[in-house]
Design a protein around this motif. Structure first.
Motif, mmCIF file in Angstrom:
data_model
loop_
_atom_site.group_PDB
_atom_site.id
_atom_site.type_symbol
_atom_site.label_atom_id
_atom_site.label_comp_id
_atom_site.label_asym_id
_atom_site.label_seq_id
_atom_site.Cartn_x
_atom_site.Cartn_y
_atom_site.Cartn_z
ATOM 1 N N GLY A 285 16.115 -2.712 15.492
ATOM 2 C CA GLY A 285 16.150 -2.106 14.167
ATOM 3 C C GLY A 285 15.270 -0.879 14.125
ATOM 4 O O GLY A 285 14.393 -0.678 14.973
ATOM 5 N N ILE A 286 15.497 -0.046 13.131
ATOM 6 C CA ILE A 286 14.689 1.151 12.904
ATOM 7 C C ILE A 286 14.068 1.034 11.520
ATOM 8 O O ILE A 286 14.756 0.749 10.540
ATOM 9 C CB ILE A 286 15.523 2.432 13.009
ATOM 10 N N THR A 287 12.765 1.257 11.458
ATOM 11 C CA THR A 287 12.045 1.252 10.183
ATOM 12 C C THR A 287 11.459 2.628 9.939
ATOM 13 O O THR A 287 10.776 3.180 10.800
ATOM 14 C CB THR A 287 10.918 0.210 10.182
ATOM 15 N N LEU A 288 11.731 3.176 8.761
ATOM 16 C CA LEU A 288 11.192 4.467 8.343
ATOM 17 C C LEU A 288 10.458 4.267 7.028
ATOM 18 O O LEU A 288 10.966 3.607 6.115
ATOM 19 C CB LEU A 288 12.305 5.500 8.166
ATOM 20 N N ALA A 289 9.268 4.818 6.915
ATOM 21 C CA ALA A 289 8.499 4.701 5.678
ATOM 22 C C ALA A 289 7.714 5.979 5.457
ATOM 23 O O ALA A 289 7.338 6.670 6.412
ATOM 24 C CB ALA A 289 7.558 3.496 5.724
ATOM 25 N N GLY A 290 7.486 6.304 4.206
ATOM 26 C CA GLY A 290 6.733 7.510 3.905
ATOM 27 C C GLY A 290 6.180 7.471 2.496
ATOM 28 O O GLY A 290 6.629 6.696 1.641
ATOM 29 N N SER A 291 5.176 8.284 2.255
ATOM 30 C CA SER A 291 4.595 8.401 0.922
ATOM 31 C C SER A 291 4.102 9.822 0.718
ATOM 32 O O SER A 291 3.782 10.534 1.670
ATOM 33 C CB SER A 291 3.442 7.411 0.728
ATOM 34 N N ALA A 292 4.059 10.241 -0.528
ATOM 35 C CA ALA A 292 3.524 11.548 -0.886
ATOM 36 C C ALA A 292 2.915 11.434 -2.273
ATOM 37 O O ALA A 292 3.389 10.644 -3.113
ATOM 38 C CB ALA A 292 4.611 12.617 -0.862
ATOM 39 N N GLY A 293 1.863 12.194 -2.522
ATOM 40 C CA GLY A 293 1.229 12.121 -3.826
ATOM 41 C C GLY A 293 0.405 13.353 -4.124
ATOM 42 O O GLY A 293 -0.086 14.026 -3.205
ATOM 43 N N VAL A 294 0.259 13.649 -5.409
ATOM 44 C CA VAL A 294 -0.561 14.782 -5.850
ATOM 45 C C VAL A 294 -1.190 14.424 -7.189
ATOM 46 O O VAL A 294 -0.569 13.752 -8.023
ATOM 47 C CB VAL A 294 0.281 16.072 -5.964
ATOM 48 N N VAL A 295 -2.433 14.831 -7.383
ATOM 49 C CA VAL A 295 -3.119 14.654 -8.657
ATOM 50 C C VAL A 295 -3.850 15.955 -8.970
ATOM 51 O O VAL A 295 -4.541 16.517 -8.107
ATOM 52 C CB VAL A 295 -4.094 13.457 -8.625
ATOM 53 N N ASP A 311 -9.414 8.322 -8.952
ATOM 54 C CA ASP A 311 -8.000 8.653 -9.155
ATOM 55 C C ASP A 311 -7.396 9.388 -7.963
ATOM 56 O O ASP A 311 -6.229 9.767 -7.996
ATOM 57 C CB ASP A 311 -7.846 9.511 -10.416
ATOM 58 N N ARG A 312 -8.169 9.603 -6.921
ATOM 59 C CA ARG A 312 -7.692 10.334 -5.751
ATOM 60 C C ARG A 312 -6.946 9.409 -4.786
ATOM 61 O O ARG A 312 -6.915 8.192 -4.942
ATOM 62 C CB ARG A 312 -8.875 10.992 -5.030
ATOM 63 N N PHE A 313 -6.386 10.024 -3.752
ATOM 64 C CA PHE A 313 -5.658 9.301 -2.719
ATOM 65 C C PHE A 313 -6.549 9.129 -1.488
ATOM 66 O O PHE A 313 -7.253 10.064 -1.080
ATOM 67 C CB PHE A 313 -4.390 10.062 -2.317
ATOM 68 N N PHE A 314 -6.484 7.945 -0.897
ATOM 69 C CA PHE A 314 -7.192 7.660 0.355
ATOM 70 C C PHE A 314 -6.175 7.178 1.385
ATOM 71 O O PHE A 314 -5.260 6.421 1.045
ATOM 72 C CB PHE A 314 -8.255 6.588 0.147
ATOM 73 N N ILE A 315 -6.332 7.611 2.605
ATOM 74 C CA ILE A 315 -5.489 7.103 3.685
ATOM 75 C C ILE A 315 -6.360 6.696 4.861
ATOM 76 O O ILE A 315 -7.515 7.103 4.987
ATOM 77 C CB ILE A 315 -4.418 8.132 4.131
ATOM 78 N N GLY A 316 -5.770 5.885 5.741
ATOM 79 C CA GLY A 316 -6.488 5.334 6.875
ATOM 80 C C GLY A 316 -6.419 3.823 6.845
ATOM 81 O O GLY A 316 -6.577 3.207 5.786
ATOM 82 N N GLY A 317 -6.123 3.214 7.991
ATOM 83 C CA GLY A 317 -5.991 1.769 8.064
ATOM 84 C C GLY A 317 -4.552 1.353 8.271
ATOM 85 O O GLY A 317 -3.627 2.167 8.125
ATOM 86 N N LEU A 362 -14.301 10.818 0.510
ATOM 87 C CA LEU A 362 -14.132 11.260 -0.868
ATOM 88 C C LEU A 362 -12.690 11.250 -1.344
ATOM 89 O O LEU A 362 -12.432 11.475 -2.527
ATOM 90 C CB LEU A 362 -14.690 12.689 -1.021
ATOM 91 N N GLY A 363 -11.722 10.995 -0.457
ATOM 92 C CA GLY A 363 -10.331 11.037 -0.861
ATOM 93 C C GLY A 363 -9.863 12.463 -1.116
ATOM 94 O O GLY A 363 -10.596 13.431 -0.934
ATOM 95 N N GLY A 364 -8.625 12.603 -1.532
ATOM 96 C CA GLY A 364 -8.069 13.929 -1.753
ATOM 97 C C GLY A 364 -7.060 13.926 -2.883
ATOM 98 O O GLY A 364 -6.676 12.875 -3.417
ATOM 99 N N VAL A 400 -5.814 16.134 1.536
ATOM 100 C CA VAL A 400 -6.697 17.284 1.332
ATOM 101 C C VAL A 400 -7.148 17.343 -0.115
ATOM 102 O O VAL A 400 -6.501 16.789 -1.016
ATOM 103 C CB VAL A 400 -6.006 18.619 1.706
ATOM 104 N N ALA A 401 -8.265 18.023 -0.352
ATOM 105 C CA ALA A 401 -8.787 18.230 -1.701
ATOM 106 C C ALA A 401 -8.203 19.514 -2.283
ATOM 107 O O ALA A 401 -8.070 20.522 -1.582
ATOM 108 C CB ALA A 401 -10.309 18.311 -1.665
ATOM 109 N N LEU A 402 -7.840 19.467 -3.554
ATOM 110 C CA LEU A 402 -7.319 20.645 -4.257
ATOM 111 C C LEU A 402 -8.194 21.037 -5.437
ATOM 112 O O LEU A 402 -8.430 22.226 -5.668
ATOM 113 C CB LEU A 402 -5.893 20.372 -4.770
#
Length: 467
Positions: A285-295, A311-317, A362-364, A400-402
């Motif tokens: 099987g093939i599994t595809l996953a993705g996410s995107a976000g902006v604040v 309220d920021r986004f954190f990734i890792g893990g 600090l997240g982004g 990234v931080a904006l």
């Protein structure tokens, strides 16, 4: 032979005219009659036996979804003698106990937690539900929630929920702060949509004497008044280990509703998650996953305002970017010189001290992640009994931080989100469980940046259910 005879007889009479003359309900000691009767509105309008069969299946399923009956039986009796081709429905029910107690464990944000819930069902006889829930985390986090839910609002598929909560969430390990959150929320759900209003007071407090200067800047009270819309589409064949299907979740949140105050948070937050599972031959099987976000903040001077770290986004893990520690990717700030209480305790212990974390993450405000894997069933019969599978994967992402950079700075940072990303390849084994999908992976981090918390080699983790 008997089944063939029945099918032949059914095929002969299924399209003949039929009239449902009545509905009798037995066993609903607490449940009000109209709660059951409204599920049979379409059934009473059936004009053929075939139509009656399909509508009875739907009505039975809707009664089960109310989660207030332990037994449901529907019989078709002969109608009045003077009405040919008529039938009367008899619904026999056994209600569930009003009180139920449950407990479980889960992992979120790298923290293991234990939860206990006491549920009260159908106290008013309208399929209403009330819950008291307590959660305790391994890193001193805690949450207390009281909620009330009323399904089938006005006879529709919509439901409403009111919730009061108080929580203390610790981020000491990765970011040297905790947040105390208390307030209430109201929810309206219908079909694939949910609308939520939340009003809460939040207190951000550094938890370590060496907390970085950037963490200190977030110290203090924050008032959140927000409206959030969630769209969810999911046709996967399982939430534990899907083998086919697509899931899509999109959330839009606008905070800052009401009269402006000094502590009122004002931001717009958008997040999208997608999961696609494609079956192949030979158990592959093939599994595809993705996410995107902006604040981003809004209001006067929005381009120089800074978003709250909560309220920021954190990734890792394992749940977002394998090969990195939890929340260990993206903007960070050095902790100040000195020793924390934890460091002193570790120094006096005879155990080997853990590697000290020298930076607060600090997240982004802008993030994306992508995951692709080739999966296969494992040949070992014991692993097959556990429904385990192997995976060969590639994982990538960036955050990234904006906020606070001005318009030109925000534009420049946004352009770098796809140029300065992290990449991990690896192979592993996954096991579906009721608390989440357990993963044991061997990771090879191909791209990382200074100050990222990299985890080369073996990594163990638990993925949340459904994603």
């Amino acid at each position: 032979m008997a089944s063939e005879t029945f099918q032949q007889h059914f095929d002969y009479v299924k399209d003949k005219p039929l009239r449902v003359t009545g509905l009798r309900i037995d066993g609903n000691l607490r449940t009000r009659d109209w709660v059951v009767e409204r599920e049979f509105t379409a059934v009473l309008e059936s004009q053929t036996l075939d139509e009656l069969k399909d509508r009875l299946l739907e009505a039975s399923g809707r009664l089960k979804d109310l989660d207030i009956f332990s037994y449901i039986d529907i019989e078709c009796d002969a109608g009045p003698p003077g009405i040919p081709g008529s039938t009367e429905l008899v619904v026999t029910l056994k209600e569930k106990q009003t009180t139920a107690l449950s407990a479980g464990t889960f992992v979120q944000g790298g923290e293991g937690s234990v939860e206990a819930t006491i549920k009260f069902r159908n106290l008013c006889g309208t399929a209403d539900t009330y819950e008291i829930q307590v959660e305790k985390g391994s890193q001193q986090s805690s949450t207390y929630t009281i909620s009330a839910v009323q399904p089938r609002l006005g006879g529709s598929d919509a439901e409403v929920e009111a919730r009061v909560f108080k929580s203390e969430i610790s981020h000491q390990k990765h970011s040297s702060y905790k947040e105390d959150f208390q307030g209430f929320s109201s929810h309206f759900r219908s079909g694939n949509h949910e609308l939520c209003y939340e009003l809460a007071m939040r207190q951000i407090s550094p938890t370590l004497p060496r907390a970085s200067k950037m963490i200190e800047k977030h110290r203090g009270p924050q008032l959140k008044s927000s409206l959030k819309h969630t769209f969810l589409f999911d046709n996967r064949d399982s939430v534990y280990r899907p083998t086919a299907g697509v899931a899509l979740r999109m959330q839009t949140e606008v905070a800052g509703l009401g009269s402006p105050t000094a502590n009122l948070l004002r931001f717009v937050r958008q997040e999208l998650n997608a999961h696609v599972v494609i079956p192949l031959n030979y158990g592959l099987g093939i599994t595809l996953a993705g996410s995107a976000g902006v604040v981003v903040p809004w209001g006067e001077g929005w381009s120089t305002q800074v978003t709250s770290i909560s309220d920021r986004f954190f990734i890792g893990g394992p749940s977002s970017l394998r090969g990195f520690r939890t929340r260990g990717v993206g903007p960070s700030d050095a902790r100040r010189q000195g020793k924390d209480a934890d460091s002193k305790t570790a120094a006096s212990s005879t155990k080997k001290p853990k590697k000290e974390i020298k930076r607060d993450y600090l997240g982004g405000d802008l993030k994306w992640t992508g995951f692709a894997a080739l999966t296969w069933r494992l040949p070992n019969k014991y692993l097959q009994a556990l429904d385990a599978q192997g995976q060969l994967f590639v994982d990538a992402g960036n955050v990234v931080a904006l906020s606070g950079l001005g318009v030109d700075g925000m534009r420049k940072a946004a352009n770098n989100v796809f140029n300065d990303f992290r990449v991990t390849t690896g192979v592993g084994i996954t096991f579906p469980t009721r608390v989440g999908r357990i993963e044991l992976n061997f990771c090879n981090v191909r791209q990382f940046r200074e100050h990222d918390r990299v985890k080369q080699g073996f990594q163990f983790g638990i993925m949340p259910l459904g994603w």
